[in-house]
Design a protein around this motif. Structure first.
Motif, mmCIF file in Angstrom:
data_model
loop_
_atom_site.group_PDB
_atom_site.id
_atom_site.type_symbol
_atom_site.label_atom_id
_atom_site.label_comp_id
_atom_site.label_asym_id
_atom_site.label_seq_id
_atom_site.Cartn_x
_atom_site.Cartn_y
_atom_site.Cartn_z
ATOM 1 N N GLY A 110 0.820 -1.201 0.000
ATOM 2 C CA GLY A 110 0.000 0.000 0.000
ATOM 3 C C GLY A 110 0.852 1.248 0.000
ATOM 4 N N LEU A 130 -13.107 -0.863 2.072
ATOM 5 C CA LEU A 130 -11.729 -1.352 1.907
ATOM 6 C C LEU A 130 -11.636 -2.844 2.183
ATOM 7 N N ILE A 134 -10.332 -5.315 -0.764
ATOM 8 C CA ILE A 134 -9.062 -6.024 -0.546
ATOM 9 C C ILE A 134 -9.313 -7.513 -0.358
ATOM 10 N N VAL A 147 -1.410 -7.715 -4.684
ATOM 11 C CA VAL A 147 -2.568 -6.862 -4.415
ATOM 12 C C VAL A 147 -2.030 -5.531 -3.909
ATOM 13 N N VAL A 149 -2.763 -1.282 -2.933
ATOM 14 C CA VAL A 149 -3.699 -0.227 -2.560
ATOM 15 C C VAL A 149 -2.967 1.108 -2.669
ATOM 16 N N VAL A 162 -7.682 -0.119 -5.574
ATOM 17 C CA VAL A 162 -7.304 -1.465 -5.135
ATOM 18 C C VAL A 162 -7.164 -2.316 -6.394
ATOM 19 N N ASP A 164 -5.325 -5.869 -8.416
ATOM 20 C CA ASP A 164 -4.758 -7.192 -8.207
ATOM 21 C C ASP A 164 -4.295 -7.771 -9.539
ATOM 22 N N GLN A 226 -9.020 -3.826 -11.247
ATOM 23 C CA GLN A 226 -8.721 -2.596 -10.515
ATOM 24 C C GLN A 226 -10.016 -1.879 -10.161
#
Length: 232
Positions: A110, A130, A134, A147, A149, A162, A164, A226
């Motif tokens: 993050g 969140l 997540i 992943v 943030v 967020v 991945d 995303q």
């Protein structure tokens, strides 16, 4: 529109009935086995109790989702907004997923720009958004994936992304991904413990919109997904 509503209502009853029935049947079988003395080995008893606890958590999450969706529909979702630290909220949320990411051999990272705070928001509600985003990203990203943030301030407000490197979402599902009870790719639904009625993203959208913000999604099969939302 009436036909669509009738179809949605029938689907809702079927989906919620299934999602309630499965863990209830599991818990009933476990309790009967323990009550009748069929299972006495301490290790097996412990395993049965752990399974029952998981089922209770799943049911609790599903019922909570249904209640919050009803509040959003009625326009009665209470927001308790105040100046708060989004940086701390993101950090705490990432910390809560650290062990899960480690177990799945995923990189969880993050980055929050220094000029983001303070943010006028309902901390608990945005925390739920969140957690949802997540958690979904981790569930749908294979081992050794990533992943991320990212939080930054823009002319619109504060933007949270967020992303991945997971399986992605089919293009035909993207326009409906925030619709309540929508079930697209079977691999992205009905996972025990995820709020299987398909309410998580609908609630996330409702919370963001209650903050007068917006949420969107971009995805490519095999490359990842995303989600981006902003709080004005």
């Amino acid at each position: 529109k009436q036909r669509e509503f009738d179809n949605l209502r029938r689907d809702l009853i079927a989906w919620v009935s299934h999602d309630l029935q499965t863990p209830l049947a599991s818990m009933r079988a476990i309790l009967e086995a323990l009550s009748d003395g069929v299972v006495e080995d301490p290790e097996t008893v412990k395993r049965y109790l752990n399974t029952a606890q998981r089922d209770v958590r799943y049911l609790s999450a599903l019922i909570d989702d249904l209640f919050q969706m009803a509040q959003l529909d009625a326009g009665g979702f209470p927001l308790h907004r105040a100046e708060a630290s989004l940086s701390d909220l993101v950090s705490d949320t990432l910390e809560s997923f650290t062990e899960l990411a480690k177990q799945q051999e995923l990189t969880l990272e993050g980055n929050v720009d220094s000029d983001v705070d303070p943010v006028h928001m309902d901390t608990q509600a945005i925390g739920r958004v969140l957690n949802n985003l997540i958690g979904n990203a981790l569930r749908h990203t294979s081992n050794r994936g990533r992943v991320s943030v990212w939080v930054r301030r823009t002319p619109q407000g504060v933007e949270v992304t967020v992303s991945d490197t997971g399986a992605g979402i089919r293009a035909e599902d993207l326009p409906y991904i925030f619709e309540r009870f929508y079930r697209g790719d079977a691999s992205r639904s009905r996972n025990r413990g995820t709020g299987g009625a398909g309410l998580g993203l609908a609630i996330a959208r409702g919370i963001v919109q209650a903050h007068r913000g917006e949420i969107k999604v971009e995805s490519q099969l095999g490359k990842g997904t995303q989600f981006t939302f902003y709080i004005p």
